[in-house]
Design a protein around this motif. Structure first.
Motif, PDB file in Angstrom:
ATOM      1  N   ALA A 263     -29.394 108.842  51.108  1.00 29.59           N
ATOM      2  CA  ALA A 263     -28.809 109.146  52.414  1.00 29.59           C
ATOM      3  C   ALA A 263     -27.380 109.659  52.260  1.00 29.59           C
ATOM      4  O   ALA A 263     -26.993 110.666  52.872  1.00 29.59           O
ATOM      5  CB  ALA A 263     -28.827 107.900  53.301  1.00 29.59           C
ATOM      6  N   GLU A 264     -26.606 109.003  51.423  1.00 28.04           N
ATOM      7  CA  GLU A 264     -25.210 109.403  51.264  1.00 28.04           C
ATOM      8  C   GLU A 264     -25.074 110.725  50.518  1.00 28.04           C
ATOM      9  O   GLU A 264     -24.113 111.470  50.733  1.00 28.04           O
ATOM     10  CB  GLU A 264     -24.422 108.286  50.578  1.00 28.04           C
ATOM     11  CG  GLU A 264     -24.294 107.059  51.485  1.00 28.04           C
ATOM     12  CD  GLU A 264     -23.364 105.985  50.949  1.00 28.04           C
ATOM     13  OE1 GLU A 264     -23.172 105.943  49.708  1.00 28.04           O
ATOM     14  OE2 GLU A 264     -22.837 105.211  51.757  1.00 28.04           O
ATOM     15  N   SER A 265     -26.045 111.026  49.688  1.00 30.56           N
ATOM     16  CA  SER A 265     -26.038 112.332  49.025  1.00 30.56           C
ATOM     17  C   SER A 265     -26.177 113.461  50.049  1.00 30.56           C
ATOM     18  O   SER A 265     -25.486 114.481  49.973  1.00 30.56           O
ATOM     19  CB  SER A 265     -27.179 112.406  48.002  1.00 30.56           C
ATOM     20  OG  SER A 265     -27.269 113.697  47.434  1.00 30.56           O
ATOM     21  N   VAL A 266     -27.068 113.253  51.015  1.00 28.17           N
ATOM     22  CA  VAL A 266     -27.243 114.257  52.072  1.00 28.17           C
ATOM     23  C   VAL A 266     -25.997 114.320  52.954  1.00 28.17           C
ATOM     24  O   VAL A 266     -25.557 115.392  53.368  1.00 28.17           O
ATOM     25  CB  VAL A 266     -28.496 113.947  52.917  1.00 28.17           C
ATOM     26  CG1 VAL A 266     -28.644 114.968  54.043  1.00 28.17           C
ATOM     27  CG2 VAL A 266     -29.751 113.938  52.044  1.00 28.17           C
ATOM     28  N   LEU A 267     -25.407 113.156  53.240  1.00 24.96           N
ATOM     29  CA  LEU A 267     -24.205 113.123  54.066  1.00 24.96           C
ATOM     30  C   LEU A 267     -23.044 113.858  53.395  1.00 24.96           C
ATOM     31  O   LEU A 267     -22.253 114.526  54.061  1.00 24.96           O
ATOM     32  CB  LEU A 267     -23.820 111.674  54.369  1.00 24.96           C
ATOM     33  CG  LEU A 267     -24.705 111.014  55.434  1.00 24.96           C
ATOM     34  CD1 LEU A 267     -24.747 109.507  55.273  1.00 24.96           C
ATOM     35  CD2 LEU A 267     -24.222 111.387  56.832  1.00 24.96           C
TER      36      LEU A 267
END
Length: 458
Positions: A263-267
């Motif tokens: 999720a944080e990679s996409v963010l």
């Protein structure tokens, strides 16, 4: 209660000028009304006033966020036959989230057909604002009846009061031939309920490229809000969409998974998106979660983004993370005289809301310089207004300098800073403005001093 010193001083000064045969410009733009007298006046309006007078009073109470007359308003609600007044009271209680009409509201939603439609619709919205969960089954019944009078209000409100049963019911409505607006409203309600029982259905909708863009958006956020870990790969896949609005809501959905690596990679990828609202979502996540890994992205966007909204959102996130590198950057913005005053003020406000004393001192030094520069009054006012919101011994020296300035507005801000902090050494300085030729400064000084004395009496 004894009269305050400022009130006594005002009367003495008035008698002096009258005795000298001189006209005295009023020290106050308006006479302060006695609280008991004001309360009685308002009670009289509620008891005997015209519809327009009662409506105006409710408007005033709303502006003041004053809920003290709720008992009297409730009595009037059940006593009066005036629909306008009744609806005005419902609207007021809705804004104030006052539950005084709860039992009546639940009863009406169960059987709304004997009162005016507009009143019933307001009560449905009131139930949603106050989270009357007992009203959810009745809202579902009204939806099932497909009564056009109440359909839209129930569809928009049931998400605030419903649970799993209502979510399953709403998901079933998606198979019906609803208007686009109603499909969007339905999806918003499902997102509020966050019922995992509807997860599969919402994933299907979010991934359906033939579905309306807004419906997909709300579905994407909703599956994230459910907190189901399987939502992350689904949302990560949806982020590849060419639909910029969908990508924005994908990040809203992913924001429910702090610490999730995917999720944080996409963010982080969101910072590179061409659509500024996507970048805003990434910055918002970084601020809320103090996302340290985002600092390089935040600094780059803060220095280079073409959208000021993104720049300022990055300032906020940098301040929330409060790393050494980030704070040094914010200080450099405040100190940079080539920067616009708006950007400098935004960075200063962020710094003042941290606990970084060194950075705060840097802001105070810049603020002091603005006191000597008539071209920097806008920056001075912006920073000064923020200073007045904080209670801290750090601002005593700058408060004194504001009070010593020749500009009336700057002095007024200085009084606001003093009013928040009540620095004992500066009280006499504020009292000195009671004799100032500027009537506005007299009023301001009298006001802040009287508030101080009332606080001491309490």
């Amino acid at each position: 209660m004894t009269k305050s010193r400022s009130q006594i001083f005002t009367k003495i000064l008035l008698l002096f000028f009258v005795g000298m045969g001189l006209a005295l410009f009023p020290l106050y733009a308006e006479e302060e009304e006695d609280e008991e007298s004001l309360l009685q006046q308002r009670m009289d309006i509620l008891e005997f006033g015209l519809e327009s007078e009662i409506s105006d009073l409710i408007n005033t109470l709303q502006k003041e966020k004053d809920d003290s007359l709720s008992e009297e308003l409730t009595k009037i609600f059940f006593k009066t036959k005036n629909v306008t007044i009744r609806e005005k009271i419902i609207s007021f209680f809705t804004i104030m989230k006052n539950p005084s009409l709860k039992d009546y509201t639940i009863e009406i939603i169960e059987d709304p057909y004997d009162i005016k439609v507009s009143t019933a619709v307001l009560l449905i919205k009131y139930a949603a604002a106050c989270s009357f969960t007992e009203a959810a089954p009745s809202m579902a019944v009204l939806l099932e009846s497909e009564n056009e009078d109440y359909y839209d209000a129930c569809l928009a409100s049931i998400g605030d009061v419903g649970g799993s049963d209502e979510a399953v019911f709403l998901a079933g409505l998606l198979d019906k031939d609803l208007t686009l607006g109603r499909r969007q409203s339905l999806m918003k309600s499902l997102g509020k309920i966050k019922a995992v029982e509807t997860w599969d259905k919402l994933v299907e909708i979010a991934e359906n490229e033939d579905e309306n863009s807004y419906v997909r958006m709300y579905a994407a956020e909703a599956i994230g809000a459910m907190g189901v870990e399987d939502s992350v790969p689904v949302l990560a896949g949806l982020f590849e969409s060419a639909d910029s609005n969908l990508r924005t809501y994908v990040l809203k959905g992913l924001s429910y998974f702090p610490g999730n690596e995917e999720a944080e990679s996409v963010l982080l990828e969101g910072f590179r998106d061409n659509y500024y609202k996507v970048r805003l979502e990434s910055a918002a996540y970084a601020e809320t979660n103090k996302f340290q890994e985002a600092m390089p992205n935040l600094l780059y966007r803060a220095k280079n983004d073409s959208e000021s909204a993104v720049v300022y959102a990055c300032y906020q996130a940098i301040g929330a993370i409060c790393s050494k590198e980030g704070m040094e950057f914010l200080v450099s913005v405040v100190q940079n005289e080539k920067k616009g005053d708006t950007a400098r003020a935004k960075a200063a406000v962020v710094i003042l809301n941290t606990e970084d004393v060194a950075s705060i001192q840097a802001v105070l030094e810049v603020t002091e310089k603005t006191l000597e520069d008539t071209k920097k009054t806008a920056l001075r006012y912006a920073i000064g207004k923020e200073l007045a919101l904080h209670e801290t011994p750090l601002f005593e020296d700058i408060c004194k300098k504001f009070l010593e300035n020749k500009d009336a507005s700057t002095i007024g801000i200085g009084m606001d800073i003093w009013a928040k902090n009540k620095y004992p050494a500066l009280k006499s300085v504020v009292e000195g403005f009671l004799e100032n030729k500027n009537s506005g400064l007299k009023r301001k000084a009298a006001l802040v001093l009287e508030k101080d004395e009332k606080k001491e009496e309490e």
